[in-house]
Design a protein around this motif. Sequence first.
Motif: not given
Length: 125
Positions: A14-17, A49-52
């Motif tokens: 989802v972050a990449m999308i 993304f960083l938080a994940l």
Amino acid sequence: MNLEYLLNNYEEAVAMILFGIGFSNLLLQKNLIKKIIGLNIMDTATYLFLALKGYIDGRKAPVVVDGVTDVEAYVNPIPSGLVLTGIVVSVSVTALMLSLTIRLYRRYHTLDLDEITTRLKKEGK
């Protein structure tokens, strides 16, 4: 194998999308406000993304409670610190971009980047 990996890591997908949506918006839109929105979507995807990547299931925030000092009981606080710092920087950059956009609109009466470029070329002659 690849589908199983994707389903187990759907948050990263989802972050990449989101990053792809923001990047394409930044590249393809001619309106300056829409470009700023695209950049903000990219920022948000990066922070997600960083938080994940900083989250580890079963661990707690790095605040010593009940005398537990084992490093394995807590998550690393650096990614969340980077996310908070990035949010502050992106808000500042967004404010600067919006103020410059307002100045451009007051001068050229348009937010279309191609139209502004055309008018700049005419002024240069």
